[in-house]
Design a protein around this motif. Structure first.
Motif, PDB file in Angstrom:
ATOM      1  N   TYR A  92      -8.777   2.854 -15.137  1.00  0.00           N
ATOM      2  CA  TYR A  92      -9.020   1.616 -14.405  1.00  0.00           C
ATOM      3  C   TYR A  92     -10.461   1.579 -13.895  1.00  0.00           C
ATOM      4  N   THR A  93     -10.942   2.700 -13.397  1.00  0.00           N
ATOM      5  CA  THR A  93     -12.337   2.772 -12.935  1.00  0.00           C
ATOM      6  C   THR A  93     -13.283   2.507 -14.095  1.00  0.00           C
ATOM      7  N   LEU A 125       0.865  -1.173   0.000  1.00  0.00           N
ATOM      8  CA  LEU A 125       0.000   0.000   0.000  1.00  0.00           C
ATOM      9  C   LEU A 125       0.899   1.219   0.000  1.00  0.00           C
ATOM     10  N   ASP A 126       0.457   2.283  -0.664  1.00  0.00           N
ATOM     11  CA  ASP A 126       1.278   3.484  -0.701  1.00  0.00           C
ATOM     12  C   ASP A 126       0.396   4.713  -0.842  1.00  0.00           C
ATOM     13  N   SER A 133      -8.876  -8.511  -7.226  1.00  0.00           N
ATOM     14  CA  SER A 133      -8.049  -9.224  -6.251  1.00  0.00           C
ATOM     15  C   SER A 133      -6.590  -8.816  -6.461  1.00  0.00           C
ATOM     16  N   GLY A 134      -5.872  -8.616  -5.361  1.00  0.00           N
ATOM     17  CA  GLY A 134      -4.498  -8.150  -5.448  1.00  0.00           C
ATOM     18  C   GLY A 134      -4.363  -6.639  -5.482  1.00  0.00           C
ATOM     19  N   SER A 135      -5.489  -5.897  -5.415  1.00  0.00           N
ATOM     20  CA  SER A 135      -5.405  -4.438  -5.479  1.00  0.00           C
ATOM     21  C   SER A 135      -4.994  -3.847  -4.135  1.00  0.00           C
ATOM     22  N   GLY A 136      -5.090  -4.634  -3.065  1.00  0.00           N
ATOM     23  CA  GLY A 136      -4.697  -4.142  -1.754  1.00  0.00           C
ATOM     24  C   GLY A 136      -5.873  -3.806  -0.855  1.00  0.00           C
ATOM     25  N   LEU A 175      -8.976   1.208  -5.671  1.00  0.00           N
ATOM     26  CA  LEU A 175      -7.592   0.818  -5.424  1.00  0.00           C
ATOM     27  C   LEU A 175      -7.065   0.007  -6.586  1.00  0.00           C
ATOM     28  N   LYS A 176      -5.787   0.263  -6.933  1.00  0.00           N
ATOM     29  CA  LYS A 176      -5.132  -0.575  -7.924  1.00  0.00           C
ATOM     30  C   LYS A 176      -3.677  -0.698  -7.516  1.00  0.00           C
TER      31      LYS A 176
END
Lengths: 579, 332
Positions: free
Chosen positions: A562-563, A351-352, A370-373, A540-541
């Motif tokens: 992405y959205t 995460l950042d 999945s994997g987006s955090g 989130l990505k």
């Protein structure tokens, strides 16, 4: 062409699980078999290949492919038909593929046995051809991999390859995309469609996801409590459902297109032995008549399909207009996260730069694949995952309040069967939480108050989780969180294991809790649910926020690609007629 | 869950090599610790060793001479290093009781024990696999319950009771089939005296099969409830092929680990069985040596048993590691 007649599957004592199933699928056609959990759809899918679970048997019925009846064949002949004439695509290929065998072996093995087996060279050519069609490599190294070395999307395509490699005439797809992310799901659906069309296979697509079925099926069969309640062309069924259950089910599906009031189906599916008298749906039907309880309606032929109801509807489905945002009440910031990061700076961070604020009585949705955090972030907030940078805490908290604030934020897990202790009565589970947070007090009034807030009767307290339905279990889990008198509820995919009709009623409960001033952080991948309940959205990505804002704005004018991709991949039900 | 980054075959092999290296280093360290423990334990035995050996009537001079001969007066660390130096060059010393080389004393004992274990495992492993598969496929049937009950009953019997029962049944006047006493004739290879191995071997086979078959049975039942088992049937594969190809590789892992454990345990742990049948194995050699305070023999025997334990654990782990599919805890 597949023709199923009069198929019934029963328990050892004769109690029917599914009754009088009739399905006809022409070559090249796809029929969607829709039903909620317990409707018997997976039982039917397996019975079409002559298989049942332990303690279950096929009592009657004919399953014919191009005029050849399968169920009366000898075991050896039926086995030869499985995979060659009628093939099965599993729900979760991660579990359905043998972890100890190479994927190449698992794809090719069916071709090398049986009366019409191929020689090795020919079989290998066929495997390579199918893998290429599915967009997978077909070299030796790939074939030598084992399932543990492949991604979820690759595994699902392998599952598909195993089913189609022998060029079957009928394809049974048992929820083949449920375990996948929406972007991967789209690819797999497209491939299924191409393959069935190029092979001219008749396919049965089993799913609980009505939006998905509306996108893939030519015609739809709706299943309720082990019976077909309605069959019609997809176009007619989604626009003008005739059976009250179909109508209620379609109305319960959350839409992405517009924000709608939540509408569930009250009650629950009757037990196996309580289904024989009268209409199975009578207890939950809003248009029930005395006649419905006296005798069971037949599956009657109509102009545009078949329906099992004495009083079918002929009206199109109507939907009210968008509700729009709500702005009444005090919505001060309750909880704040500033510039949070997790994981080591050297590696790609988990995460950042995460900053967000939760407002009183509002729902913030955390979406991403999945994997987006999204799970990592929710784990950070309750202290299960250490953070390496940034601050988080309640807006009014003193510096370093830390875990003393744990009472004010409660976590609800995705799967209530896993989060409730199976050996403890639900009343004890809830009062344990009450005694932990309010030691020395009588937990009973607190437990009963929490139970009332989630619409459960106190009679449930003496039961074990295994004696409750999925929706009841999730309500118990919510009640256990509420007993701590939290200000923020962290909901981690809490409706994704529930049926649509049950999901709606849980969402209604959450909505009422928000009206009482509770803030929600709602982690989900289901954008329809987000549209229904969320006020703010965070996308989130790869551990970073790519878009953040009021729900209406993000849905109407998504800015980040992405959205937009996420929104484009939603499979939406056809729009109803505005009310 | 979609899986994380797929691993390539080469990376996996690299990981296996480093895994093996770590295990080897850990085993070596364990071995050094064991030598220290063995040494410390034997030196901490109560009583004066010289007195034990020579008896109460020994004179002070002969006691002192023996102590000097055994280096009992040296500082402990020097005794230890001297012993280790000997072990490292293959010199295990002399038995203080029988005055022969320890190696010569223990070699036939070790051979006898290993032959018995290997022969019994060669019978019980296939038997356990067959029995495990057969009962798992008929789970809950009368036959399955009978076999299960019988196996638990046999496992619950103390080893010497089972041994005595076998002797009473098969080598006294009920059926006199095999010699009751299995003392081997010295100088002849063990494999030429197979009739003497039958009773102790049968005892071991019974103990091993009853335990191993239950592991196989549980693993097979576990696999038969898995999605991939059902999918293999939906694919139209014949039952035999499913069992051989889809069930066996997944069901055999716990059995392989158990075989290693049984092997390692049996090397030192068969004392009771060896005693009941008067079988000259290494376990009974160790017990005798402890009784007579024959320290060089005790030390060597314990060390041999420990080394076999380590090696067999290492081999089992490597084997289990290589047959465990990736993504199932295989590569760490």
């Amino acid at each position: 062409m597949l023709k199923v007649e009069n198929l019934s599957v029963v328990l050892a004592d004769g109690t029917p699980i599914v009754r009088d199933i009739e399905i006809t699928i022409a070559a090249g056609q796809t029929i969607g078999l829709v039903g909620e959990s317990g409707s018997g759809k997976s039982t039917i899918a397996r019975a079409l290949l002559g298989q049942t679970g332990a303690g279950v048997r096929i009592a009657s019925g004919r399953v014919s492919v191009d005029g050849r009846e399968l169920l009366s064949l000898s075991p050896a002949d039926l086995r030869n038909a499985c995979g060659r004439i009628i093939a099965y695509v599993p729900q979760d290929s991660g579990a359905a593929l043998n972890p100890a065998l190479t994927v190449g072996r698992q794809i090719i093995e069916r071709l090398l046995i049986g009366p019409d087996r191929l020689d090795r060279a020919e079989a290998f050519r066929r495997v390579a051809e199918v893998l290429t069609t599915l967009g997978l490599p077909s070299d030796k190294q790939f074939l030598a991999r084992r399932p543990g070395e492949l991604s979820g999307g690759q595994l699902q395509r392998i599952g598909l390859a195993i089913a189609v490699v022998a060029r079957p005439k009928v394809l049974i797809l048992d929820e083949p995309t449920t375990a996948l992310d929406t972007s991967t799901r789209g690819e797999v659906i497209t491939m299924v469609r191409q393959l069935t069309q190029s092979m001219g296979a008749a396919s049965l697509y089993v799913s609980h996801d009505l939006g998905l079925i509306s996108a893939v099926a030519d015609a739809v069969t709706v299943l309720y409590a082990g019976e077909i309640v309605e069959t019609a062309s997809a176009q007619r069924l989604f626009a003008q459902p005739a059976h009250p259950y179909t109508r209620a089910l379609l109305e319960a599906v959350p839409q992405v297109r517009q924000k709608l009031p939540i509408k569930g189906i009250p009650g629950q599916v009757p037990d196996l032995d309580a289904r024989l008298q009268g209409c199975s749906f009578a207890d939950r039907c809003s248009a029930v008549q005395p006649k419905c309880r006296e005798s069971k309606p037949a599956l009657a032929q109509q102009a545009t399909g078949r329906v099992r109801c004495f009083f079918p509807s002929a009206a199109p489905i109507r939907r009210p207009g968008d509700l729009g945002p709500e702005t009444v009440g005090d919505h001060g910031i309750v909880y704040r996260v500033d510039d949070l990061a997790a994981g080591y700076p050297t590696a790609p961070r988990l995460l950042d730069g995460i900053s967000l604020a939760l407002r009183r009585g509002k729902c913030t949705a955390l979406v991403g694949e999945s994997g987006s955090g999204k799970s990592t972030l929710s784990r950070c907030l309750i202290g299960l995952q250490p953070i390496t940078e940034g601050r988080m805490g309640f807006a009014d908290a003193a510096q370093g309040a830390g875990l003393r604030d744990s009472r004010r934020m409660q976590y609800i897990f995705q799967d209530p069967s896993g989060s409730l202790n199976p050996r403890r009565k639900v009343g004890d589970s809830i009062s344990l939480a009450a005694r932990h947070f309010f030691p020395g007090e009588d937990p009973r009034p607190r437990v009963e108050a929490a139970l009332a807030r989630v619409d459960l009767s106190p009679a449930i307290l003496g039961r074990f989780p295994s004696q409750l339905s999925g929706g009841q279990k999730q309500r118990v889990a919510i009640a256990r969180a509420l007993v701590a008198k939290p200000e923020v509820l962290l909901c981690d995919e809490i409706t994704s294991a529930l049926d649509v009709s049950v999901q709606a009623s849980v969402l209604q409960t959450l909505k009422r809790l928000m009206d009482d001033g509770l803030s929600l952080l709602f982690v989900t991948h289901d954008l329809g649910v987000v549209r229904t309940i969320a006020d703010e959205i965070i996308v989130l990505k790869q551990g970073r926020i790519v878009e953040q804002g009021p729900a209406d704005q993000v849905f109407a004018t998504p800015e980040h690609p992405y959205t937009r991709m996420l929104l484009d991949n939603v499979l939406e039900l056809p729009a109803g007629v505005p009310a | 869950m979609t899986s994380a980054a797929p691993q390539t075959g080469l990376a996996v092999r690299g990981k296996s090599v480093s895994w093996l290296g770590k295990r080897l280093a850990a085993s070596l360290l364990t071995l050094v610790l064991i030598t220290m423990l063995v040494f410390a334990a034997t030196r901490l035995l109560p009583g004066d060793m010289a007195l034990m050996i020579l008896g109460k009537d020994a004179t002070a001079e002969s006691l002192a001479a023996l102590r000097a001969q055994l280096h009992l007066e040296d500082p402990l660390w020097r005794q230890y290093t001297a012993w280790i130096a000997g072990v490292a060059t293959g010199d295990l010393g002399y038995s203080v009781i029988s005055r022969v080389e320890v190696a010569a004393l223990l070699t036939p004992r070790l051979q006898a024990t290993l032959s018995l274990i290997v022969l019994s495992l060669a019978v019980s492993v296939p038997l356990a696999l067959v029995l495990g598969f057969a009962t798992a496929r008929r789970e809950g049937s009368v036959g399955d319950k009978l076999v299960l009950f019988g196996s638990v009953a046999i496992n619950a019997l103390p080893e010497f009771v089972l041994g005595m029962l076998l002797v009473i049944l098969l080598s006294t006047n009920i059926w006199h089939l095999f010699p009751a006493v299995s003392s081997l004739s010295p100088g002849q290879p063990v494999l030429h005296q197979l009739d003497k191995l039958v009773l102790p071997g049968l005892c071991l086979v019974l103990l091993q099969v009853t335990y191993l078959y239950r592991l196989v049975r549980a693993a097979v039942i576990d696999v038969m409830t898995s999605e991939y088992f059902h999918f293999a049937r939906l694919k139209g594969l014949p039952e035999g092929l499913i069992l051989r190809r889809h069930v066996l590789p997944n069901a055999i892992v716990p059995a392989v680990i158990a075989i290693g454990t049984i092997f390692a345990y049996s090397v030192g742990g068969m004392v009771v069985v060896e005693t009941v049948f008067s079988y000259p194995g290494i376990g009974s050699a160790l017990t005798q040596a402890v009784g007579t305070r024959d320290l060089p023999v005790v030390q060597a025997a314990v060390l041999i048993i420990a080394v076999i334990f380590l090696i067999s654990n290492l081999v089992t782990d490597a084997l289990a590691h290589s047959i465990t599919p990736p993504g199932k805890g295989g590569q760490k």
